[in-house]
Motif scaffolding. Sequence first.
Motif, PDB file in Angstrom:
ATOM      1  N   HIS A 124      28.572  14.848 -78.148  1.00 45.64           N
ATOM      2  CA  HIS A 124      28.457  14.134 -77.187  1.00 45.64           C
ATOM      3  C   HIS A 124      27.170  14.098 -76.329  1.00 45.64           C
ATOM      4  N   GLY A 125      26.094  14.173 -77.438  1.00 43.69           N
ATOM      5  CA  GLY A 125      24.702  14.188 -76.686  1.00 43.69           C
ATOM      6  C   GLY A 125      24.229  15.665 -76.168  1.00 43.69           C
TER       7      GLY A 125
ATOM      8  N   THR B 180      19.393   8.762 -75.977  1.00 48.11           N
ATOM      9  CA  THR B 180      20.555   7.688 -75.582  1.00 48.11           C
ATOM     10  C   THR B 180      20.270   6.989 -74.192  1.00 48.11           C
ATOM     11  N   VAL B 181      20.856   5.794 -74.100  1.00 51.13           N
ATOM     12  CA  VAL B 181      20.837   5.305 -72.614  1.00 51.13           C
ATOM     13  C   VAL B 181      21.488   6.064 -71.693  1.00 51.13           C
ATOM     14  N   ASP B 182      22.699   6.941 -72.020  1.00 50.81           N
ATOM     15  CA  ASP B 182      23.269   7.946 -71.222  1.00 50.81           C
ATOM     16  C   ASP B 182      22.613   9.064 -71.210  1.00 50.81           C
TER      17      ASP B 182
ATOM     18  N   ALA C 218      22.463   0.866 -83.902  1.00 54.77           N
ATOM     19  CA  ALA C 218      22.660   0.048 -82.458  1.00 54.77           C
ATOM     20  C   ALA C 218      21.657  -1.280 -82.320  1.00 54.77           C
TER      21      ALA C 218
ATOM     22  N   SER D 122      35.397   9.742 -78.827  1.00 60.81           N
ATOM     23  CA  SER D 122      34.241   8.610 -78.914  1.00 60.81           C
ATOM     24  C   SER D 122      34.674   7.410 -79.673  1.00 60.81           C
TER      25      SER D 122
ATOM     26  N   GLN E 298      35.948  -0.951 -76.523  1.00 57.80           N
ATOM     27  CA  GLN E 298      34.976  -1.931 -75.735  1.00 57.80           C
ATOM     28  C   GLN E 298      34.302  -3.187 -76.924  1.00 57.80           C
TER      29      GLN E 298
ATOM     30  N   ARG F   5      36.997   5.161 -77.614  1.00 54.94           N
ATOM     31  CA  ARG F   5      36.228   4.595 -76.365  1.00 54.94           C
ATOM     32  C   ARG F   5      35.573   3.072 -76.958  1.00 54.94           C
TER      33      ARG F   5
ATOM     34  N   HIS G 230      24.218   4.834 -77.500  1.00 56.59           N
ATOM     35  CA  HIS G 230      24.995   5.538 -76.773  1.00 56.59           C
ATOM     36  C   HIS G 230      25.468   6.764 -77.434  1.00 56.59           C
ATOM     37  N   THR G 231      25.868   7.951 -76.852  1.00 52.29           N
ATOM     38  CA  THR G 231      26.492   9.170 -77.512  1.00 52.29           C
ATOM     39  C   THR G 231      27.443   8.694 -78.297  1.00 52.29           C
ATOM     40  N   ASP G 232      28.511   7.801 -77.748  1.00 45.69           N
ATOM     41  CA  ASP G 232      29.630   7.666 -78.335  1.00 45.69           C
ATOM     42  C   ASP G 232      29.638   7.087 -79.882  1.00 45.69           C
TER      43      ASP G 232
END
Length: 485
Positions: free
Chosen positions: A93-94, A50-52, A64, A119, A126, A122, A72-74
């Motif tokens: 969470h990844g 993921t990006v994180d 995605a 998750s 968003q 969050r 993303h991990t969420d």
Amino acid sequence: MTATTLMVQGTTSDAGKSTLVAGLCRVLARRGLQVAPFKPQNMALNSAVTVDGGEIGRAQAVQAQACGLAPHTDMNPVLLKPNSDTGAQVIIHGRAVANMEAAFYHDYKRVAMTAVLESHARLCRQYQAVIVEGAGSPAEINLRDRDIANMGFAEAVDCPVILIADIDRGGVFAHLVGTLELLSESERDRVAGFVINRFRGDIALLQSGLDWLEARTGKPVLGVLPYLHGLHLEAEDALPREAQPKPAASFRVQVPALPHISNHTDFDPLRLHPRIEFEYIGPGATPGPADLIVLPGSKSVRSDLAWLRDQGWEAHIRRHLRYGGKLIGVCGGYQMLGNRLHDPHGVEGAPGSCDGLGLLALETRLEPHKQLRNVAGVLALDGTPVRGYEIHAGVTEGAALTRPALKLEQGPDGAVSEDGQVMGTYLHGLFDSSVACDSLLCWAGLMDAATPDYDALREAGIDRLADTLEQHLDLAAIDRLLGLD
């Protein structure tokens, strides 16, 4: 911003949950809505970085993409990667937290549920909509206690549920009605309607059954989705069911279907290539001649290496090389190519060591910390650009590393044998780029490969799916469920 949540659950595994969620995400994103995918708990050996800097199920990365988002991990807070018949690596969470047997994980679900709800909250802050994918079936009685993947999650966040079933399997009405019968009253009330997937034939001949189903359950059929021949979406876990007809295929590629094969989506560009006769070789099958053999990733490398030997692959590979064939090992397959493989900490099973295939002068030691990163660089063969991702716990050393397979921004990766016939790398996604795939196929003996644009093919598959939903799904009802009407 507060999102509205809609969940897709299935009567069985592979009923079409991942596909429906991906399609809904693209349909909503086309309208300009900010939408995100979510899967509370996934059990799969196909994953993505993921990006994180974490790890989630491959299906959520595809979803995605359908939303126009970086994964993303969420989007998948709990990932289980099976490494035996009764145990799995647990990723929260990844990040990998432990290897757990099924009974122990059942007790751990209270902790996992906290991660799931964090998750989801969050994402809700968003995005305007969150489309959730369940896991397996909500009617698995033995898994109902402390459920975090299906109705346990839906009840916790109070969201509506769509139930999807695969008519191609047969027994679709029994699947739908039987699933409802095994739910509690509050869970049945939560089911807002049905979707029937993979229908082929005259819809008029199905209508009497649809009428009966709606009368019997008091719930609407929200859509009957046709069987989409040749649709390509990267698989959540299972190996592809459909063979691709290849009239022009002349180049033979083999991949052993390891018991714990991971990230087999690496080979989709080869499997879909019009000039390649691609074959997964399962247990008990005798592989014939090939131009290229690829050893895939594995979640249990020593165990899968023992399986390879039991299946006669070591002799087959050596014969293949004697006749001039080429061999690539990816991730776990790369580790198998070395002289020795060590697991002193029991990362993938009981601690211990074993001999590798001895085709590259290197050894690998598994460490508890996993390397997770997206990478880019060039092929050492000819400087062709390459990109992909790493997911591995191995630290590899040896003389063969002086002849790297790739030159990445982070440093050299992999190895090539002195005779140039064997290549190993930690890079997943090795074949995704058309130019890199062309270069590797040329090295393996296929000149002028003209590899199709795999990124464009993935996008076309998602768009085709969204087009189908817009035609065959009651999107007005979906809008009402999401509060968008």
